[in-house]
Design a protein around this motif. Structure first.
Motif, PDB file in Angstrom:
ATOM      1  N   MET A 209       0.927  -1.196  -0.212  1.00 45.64           N
ATOM      2  CA  MET A 209       0.162  -0.238   0.008  1.00 45.64           C
ATOM      3  C   MET A 209       0.424   1.208   0.412  1.00 45.64           C
ATOM      4  N   THR A 210       1.777   1.141   0.533  1.00 44.26           N
ATOM      5  CA  THR A 210       3.072   2.324   0.363  1.00 44.26           C
ATOM      6  C   THR A 210       3.419   2.559  -0.463  1.00 44.26           C
ATOM      7  N   ASP A 211       3.000   1.795  -1.598  1.00 47.74           N
ATOM      8  CA  ASP A 211       4.267   1.751  -2.700  1.00 47.74           C
ATOM      9  C   ASP A 211       2.878   2.492  -3.271  1.00 47.74           C
ATOM     10  N   ALA A 212       2.539   2.293  -3.456  1.00 43.56           N
ATOM     11  CA  ALA A 212       0.772   2.376  -4.215  1.00 43.56           C
ATOM     12  C   ALA A 212       0.330   3.747  -3.956  1.00 43.56           C
ATOM     13  N   GLY A 213       1.061   4.503  -2.981  1.00 45.55           N
ATOM     14  CA  GLY A 213       0.277   5.963  -2.443  1.00 45.55           C
ATOM     15  C   GLY A 213      -0.243   6.148  -1.809  1.00 45.55           C
ATOM     16  N   VAL A 214      -0.439   4.314  -1.138  1.00 47.46           N
ATOM     17  CA  VAL A 214      -1.696   4.797   0.065  1.00 47.46           C
ATOM     18  C   VAL A 214      -1.585   5.043   1.499  1.00 47.46           C
ATOM     19  N   PRO A 215      -2.642   6.070   2.303  1.00 45.55           N
ATOM     20  CA  PRO A 215      -1.551   6.125   3.534  1.00 45.55           C
ATOM     21  C   PRO A 215      -1.733   5.217   4.377  1.00 45.55           C
ATOM     22  N   VAL A 216      -0.335   4.263   5.310  1.00 43.37           N
ATOM     23  CA  VAL A 216      -0.678   3.609   6.327  1.00 43.37           C
ATOM     24  C   VAL A 216      -0.291   4.294   8.102  1.00 43.37           C
ATOM     25  N   THR A 217      -0.070   3.006   8.914  1.00 42.66           N
ATOM     26  CA  THR A 217      -0.102   4.024  10.076  1.00 42.66           C
ATOM     27  C   THR A 217       0.726   3.496  10.541  1.00 42.66           C
ATOM     28  N   PRO A 218       1.865   4.799  11.005  1.00 40.18           N
ATOM     29  CA  PRO A 218       2.586   4.791  11.672  1.00 40.18           C
ATOM     30  C   PRO A 218       2.563   3.243  12.312  1.00 40.18           C
ATOM     31  N   GLY A 219       4.120   3.090  11.936  1.00 40.51           N
ATOM     32  CA  GLY A 219       4.523   2.260  12.491  1.00 40.51           C
ATOM     33  C   GLY A 219       5.823   1.042  11.607  1.00 40.51           C
ATOM     34  N   TYR A 220       5.657  -0.026  12.298  1.00 41.63           N
ATOM     35  CA  TYR A 220       6.843  -1.007  12.195  1.00 41.63           C
ATOM     36  C   TYR A 220       6.688  -2.737  11.853  1.00 41.63           C
ATOM     37  N   MET A 221       7.350  -3.127   9.929  1.00 38.58           N
ATOM     38  CA  MET A 221       6.351  -3.900   9.836  1.00 38.58           C
ATOM     39  C   MET A 221       7.488  -5.134   9.109  1.00 38.58           C
ATOM     40  N   GLY A 222       9.063  -4.521   9.476  1.00 44.36           N
ATOM     41  CA  GLY A 222       9.874  -5.584   9.100  1.00 44.36           C
ATOM     42  C   GLY A 222      10.233  -6.788   9.310  1.00 44.36           C
ATOM     43  N   GLU A 223      11.306  -7.299   8.672  1.00 41.97           N
ATOM     44  CA  GLU A 223      11.255  -8.625   9.728  1.00 41.97           C
ATOM     45  C   GLU A 223      12.465  -9.195  10.726  1.00 41.97           C
TER      46      GLU A 223
ATOM     47  N   TYR B  53       4.716   5.971  22.814  1.00 41.98           N
ATOM     48  CA  TYR B  53       3.336   4.861  23.078  1.00 41.98           C
ATOM     49  C   TYR B  53       2.357   5.669  23.370  1.00 41.98           C
ATOM     50  N   PRO B  54       0.814   5.170  23.479  1.00 44.20           N
ATOM     51  CA  PRO B  54       0.659   3.454  23.273  1.00 44.20           C
ATOM     52  C   PRO B  54       0.857   3.442  22.141  1.00 44.20           C
ATOM     53  N   VAL B  55       1.006   2.165  21.617  1.00 40.62           N
ATOM     54  CA  VAL B  55       1.220   0.796  20.373  1.00 40.62           C
ATOM     55  C   VAL B  55       0.977  -0.331  20.376  1.00 40.62           C
ATOM     56  N   LEU B  56      -0.095  -0.624  19.228  1.00 42.23           N
ATOM     57  CA  LEU B  56      -0.682  -1.625  19.249  1.00 42.23           C
ATOM     58  C   LEU B  56       0.210  -2.554  18.275  1.00 42.23           C
ATOM     59  N   ILE B  57       0.610  -3.590  19.098  1.00 39.41           N
ATOM     60  CA  ILE B  57       1.158  -5.002  18.606  1.00 39.41           C
ATOM     61  C   ILE B  57       0.135  -6.120  17.781  1.00 39.41           C
ATOM     62  N   LYS B  58      -0.138  -6.339  16.619  1.00 32.98           N
ATOM     63  CA  LYS B  58      -0.454  -7.107  15.838  1.00 32.98           C
ATOM     64  C   LYS B  58       0.288  -8.189  15.591  1.00 32.98           C
ATOM     65  N   ALA B  59      -0.351  -9.441  15.121  1.00 29.99           N
ATOM     66  CA  ALA B  59       0.144 -10.636  13.947  1.00 29.99           C
ATOM     67  C   ALA B  59      -0.001 -10.440  13.241  1.00 29.99           C
ATOM     68  N   VAL B  60       0.630 -10.507  12.154  1.00 30.58           N
ATOM     69  CA  VAL B  60       0.911 -10.189  10.718  1.00 30.58           C
ATOM     70  C   VAL B  60      -0.559 -10.784   9.761  1.00 30.58           C
TER      71      VAL B  60
ATOM     72  N   HIS C  75       4.684 -13.814  13.737  1.00 30.51           N
ATOM     73  CA  HIS C  75       5.492 -12.882  14.001  1.00 30.51           C
ATOM     74  C   HIS C  75       4.299 -11.333  13.705  1.00 30.51           C
ATOM     75  N   VAL C  76       4.819 -10.828  14.312  1.00 36.73           N
ATOM     76  CA  VAL C  76       3.925  -9.340  14.858  1.00 36.73           C
ATOM     77  C   VAL C  76       4.354  -8.169  13.767  1.00 36.73           C
ATOM     78  N   LEU C  77       3.909  -7.218  13.553  1.00 34.35           N
ATOM     79  CA  LEU C  77       4.319  -6.157  13.006  1.00 34.35           C
ATOM     80  C   LEU C  77       3.629  -4.967  14.616  1.00 34.35           C
ATOM     81  N   ILE C  78       4.039  -3.511  14.654  1.00 34.65           N
ATOM     82  CA  ILE C  78       3.697  -2.527  15.808  1.00 34.65           C
ATOM     83  C   ILE C  78       2.996  -1.534  15.010  1.00 34.65           C
ATOM     84  N   GLU C  79       2.298  -1.004  15.481  1.00 37.93           N
ATOM     85  CA  GLU C  79       1.484   0.313  14.902  1.00 37.93           C
ATOM     86  C   GLU C  79       1.169   1.512  16.431  1.00 37.93           C
TER      87      GLU C  79
END
Length: 616
Positions: A126-140, A156-163, A199-203
């Protein structure tokens, strides 16, 4: 090449299967249902032109086994498979297997499902397509210390989400750095157990979040349109409760930016069919285009699709079937517009007063009101059963109005006029939610039920007038209660309300004006009212020892014989009515002078069953 689908297998159950069958029938398409042991008499099985048994009741042994579903399609000559939502609807391997079997898959390309299946990969796309995404970390990098550092950078506060998560699982809100490592470990364990991927991401956690989604639709000719937005902010533990379209407070500038981003998202994965782009909005200063971010895409039809249908006049299932047949979209973007307002409430077989525990059993009473401007999508019927094997949603109540308030009042009226028994429902909870000041004002955020849920989930009680009316219908026919209405000193009497003792005022309209009733229905809730003594709690006869039947029913057990000596409170017989058992007991010490029934006998109200005489 366009080829109209002529036969369709629905790889689902319940209300969505019935919903698809309805449209297919209107299009002249033959339908095939599949069913498990528990669903042998289900409504979707009855409505389809043909039905195939696919296994035991648990979904993992029936509805989740793709090979059985494909085999059923081939055996019945079905040309296409519609997955509905849930079960295998977003399973790319199943979609590919359907296509490989030479069948038409009524859904997006398997590659699109895969692209949007993992939250981290989807956000990068989505980032590559120009769609705004929630600030966070989505790496490996999944090292706990590294993730803790990224959380501190995000703030903080942050949200941990299973990918690979969904349905509210694999999510943890963390308010402070000291809580992060423990929350991460808990989230990863749940993710591994639920999805086989830890695996998780942080938002960034949005403090005043609103959940807004856009319905998109693509065809095989390169066309993609949006059908505007829905607001699904009223949620309980990340599960949607009430949805509406359009979103309250949405201005045209923000709508245009949001919907354009949704179309770009769909185009980025070459999307075909019905899909939903979900966004989260920071509504602390109202809805603004620069504070709405992509969350995820659901590559299927949504539960809440009816509200979009109501405001656009489009049958989304019909569009799905036409697009799957190779046709272009029936309408271009400039042919779509918003007309009016719609709301949907999910009616669940659950008891909010007991922590939303599922309620199962036979639907002895199942009456829903459509009202003016109302629509009901359901997969159950009166006399049918709610089983423990599947989602407890029994119906969707959809209301349409010229504006938001008209839709809200219509939906509330529909819920208030509903009556389901003995299965419990969340109807009263939904009414309370609709009447909450924040909902009325259109300022709901996703945390509302978490903050104010106790008031919404309080156990409902019938009004004093409703109890009086029901009691007045019962008392004259329950002479074992030991009094008559024309006695001037009688003011109130004990009754059983769902098994609990209540004192009911007996002053009200004459009993002869009311039909005998055992159920009290009011504001979407239903209770059973029974004479106190008829349940064996304080005897079972009038002063002369005559034990009369308090209701029509069947005698299922007789505990005494003529001439027997009995003591006060001793069980005499058991009567069954409305699938409930009622024990009748001796009002005093005495002898069974007369016994007029045997086990198995059907009796009418006020029939003399037993007469007890006091010993001299």
């Amino acid at each position: 090449m366009t080829k109209q689908i002529t036969s369709l297998l629905i790889a689902n159950r319940g209300e969505i299967a019935c919903r698809i069958i309805r449209t297919a029938r209107e299009m002249g398409i033959r339908t095939v249902a599949v069913y498990s042991d528990a669903d042998a008499r289900a409504l979707h099985v009855q409505q389809a032109d043909e039905a195939v048994h696919i296994g035991p009741s648990p979904a993992r042994e029936s509805y989740l086994i793709g090979d059985k579903i494909i085999a059923a399609a081939k055996a019945t000559g079905a040309e296409a498979i519609h997955p509905g939502y849930g079960f295998l609807s977003e399973n790319a391997e199943f979609a590919q297997a359907v296509i490989d079997a030479g069948l038409v898959w009524v859904g997006p390309k398997p590659s699109s499902i895969t692209a949007m299946g993992l939250k981290d990969a989807a956000k990068k796309l989505m980032t590559d397509a120009g769609v705004p995404v929630t600030p966070g970390y989505m790496g490996e990098n999944q090292d706990p210390a590294f993730l803790a550092e990224r959380a501190s950078e995000i703030g903080y506060p942050v949200l941990i989400k299973a990918v690979a998560g969904g349905g509210g699982k694999g999510m943890r809100k963390v308010d402070a750095p000291g809580d992060f490592i423990e929350a991460l470990a808990s989230c990863q364990r749940e993710a591994a157990a639920s999805f086989g991927n830890d695996h998780v991401l942080i938002e960034k956690y949005i403090l005043t979040p609103r959940h807004i989604e856009v319905q998109v639709f693509g065809d095989t000719h390169g066309n993609v349109v949006h059908l505007f937005e829905r607001d699904c902010s009223l949620q309980r533990r990340h599960q949607k409760v009430i949805e509406e379209a359009p979103a309250p407070g949405m201005d045209e500038v923000t709508r245009e930016a949001l919907c354009a981003a949704a179309v770009r998202a769909a185009q980025a994965v070459d999307y075909v069919g019905a899909g939903t782009i979900e966004f989260i909005a920071d509504a602390s200063e109202g809805l603004r285009a620069d504070r709405i971010w992509f969350m995820e895409m659901n590559t299927r039809l949504q539960v809440e699709h009816p509200v979009t249908e109501e405001i656009t006049g489009v049958d989304l299932v019909e569009w799905q079937l036409r697009v799957a047949s190779g046709e272009p979209l029936p309408l271009a973007q400039d042919g779509l517009s918003i007309d009016g307002w719609a709301m949907e409430a999910r009616l669940y077989a659950e008891d909010p007063a007991k922590g939303f525990l599922p309620s199962i059993g036979t639907l002895e009473l199942f009456q829903l009101s459509e009202a003016d401007g109302g629509r009901i999508d359901t997969g159950v019927y009166e006399g049918g059963a709610v089983s423990p094997f599947y989602d407890p949603m029994v119906a969707k109540l959809i209301a349409y109005g010229a504006d938001r308030e008209e839709a809200r009042l219509t939906l509330s009226e529909m819920l208030e006029d509903s009556a389901v028994w003995p299965v419990k429902t969340n109807s009263a909870f939904l009414i309370n939610a609709l009447e909450h000041p924040d909902f009325v004002a259109g300022t709901v955020d996703t945390g509302l039920i978490g903050r104010d849920g106790d008031a919404m989930t309080a156990e409902p009680m019938p009004s004093a007038q409703a109890l009086t009316n029901a009691a007045m219908a019962l008392v004259p026919r329950s002479l074992q209660a030991g009094f008559r209405l024309n006695a001037p000193d009688v003011r109130s009497a004990p009754f059983l309300l769902d098994g609990k003792r209540v004192e009911v005022d007996l002053h009200g309209p004459g009993a002869e004006e009311l039909a005998p009733a055992m159920l009290v229905a009011e504001k979407g809730a239903v209770w059973q009212l029974s004479p106190w003594r008829a349940e064996g709690n304080a005897g079972g006869a009038a002063g002369d020892g005559a034990i009369l039947s308090p209701m029509p029913g069947k005698v299922i057990a007789v505990e005494v014989a003529a001439g027997d000596t009995v003591t006060k409170g001793q069980k005499l017989l058991t009567l069954e009515a409305m699938k409930m058992e009622h024990s009748l007991t001796a009002p005093f010490d005495g002898v069974v002078a007369e016994l007029n029934v045997a086990a198995g006998a059907q009796v009418q109200v006020e029939a003399l069953l037993v007469r007890i005489e006091k010993e001299e």
